[in-house]
Scaffold this motif. Structure first.
Motif, short mmCIF file in Angstrom:
data_model
loop_
_atom_site.label_atom_id
_atom_site.label_comp_id
_atom_site.label_asym_id
_atom_site.label_seq_id
_atom_site.Cartn_x
_atom_site.Cartn_y
_atom_site.Cartn_z
N SER A 198 -6.27 -0.24 1.12
CA SER A 198 -6.27 -1.13 -0.04
C SER A 198 -7.49 -0.89 -0.92
N GLU A 246 3.95 5.96 -5.22
CA GLU A 246 4.01 6.02 -6.68
C GLU A 246 2.93 6.94 -7.23
N ARG A 247 1.72 6.82 -6.71
CA ARG A 247 0.61 7.65 -7.18
C ARG A 247 0.82 9.12 -6.83
N LEU A 292 -7.07 2.50 -2.71
CA LEU A 292 -6.12 2.39 -3.81
C LEU A 292 -6.74 1.68 -5.02
N ASN A 336 0.83 -1.21 0.00
CA ASN A 336 0.00 0.00 0.00
C ASN A 336 0.86 1.25 0.00
N GLU A 341 2.55 1.77 -3.35
CA GLU A 341 1.62 2.23 -4.38
C GLU A 341 1.19 3.67 -4.12
#
Length: 95
Positions: A54, A19-20, A57, A13, A16
């Motif tokens: 989660s 990254e976002r 995302l 999580n 990610e």
């Protein structure tokens, strides 16, 4: 074994989310912000909002400017993103 699975999922999580948000963990970033990011990662692994994260995302856009309100370290993640890419400052407080 279940706890290890949870840590793996929550670690995914945070990866990610970073990254976002456009946070890249390169050598220069690690040198300047490594301790702050390490604290965020440890907290994420123990977070009670991991399942909510989660789910968020799974629905969130590919690029986001800010961490979600439910994240206990949203301000710190936003700060890391601001330091690295200059995204807008947070307009609310997360407790």
């Amino acid at each position: 074994m279940r706890d290890f699975d949870r840590y793996d999922r929550y670690s995914a999580n945070i990866g990610e989310m970073m990254e976002r948000m456009g946070i890249e963990f390169d050598e220069e970033f690690k040198e300047n912000f490594g301790p702050a990011l390490s604290a965020v990662i440890r907290t994420c692994q123990l977070c009670r909002s991991g399942n909510l994260c989660s789910e968020w995302l799974a629905r969130a856009p590919v690029n986001v400017e800010q961490a979600p309100d439910f994240c206990p370290y949203a301000d710190r993640l936003d700060g890391l993103a601001i330091d690295q890419i200059g995204c807008p400052t947070r307009k609310h407080t997360v407790h």
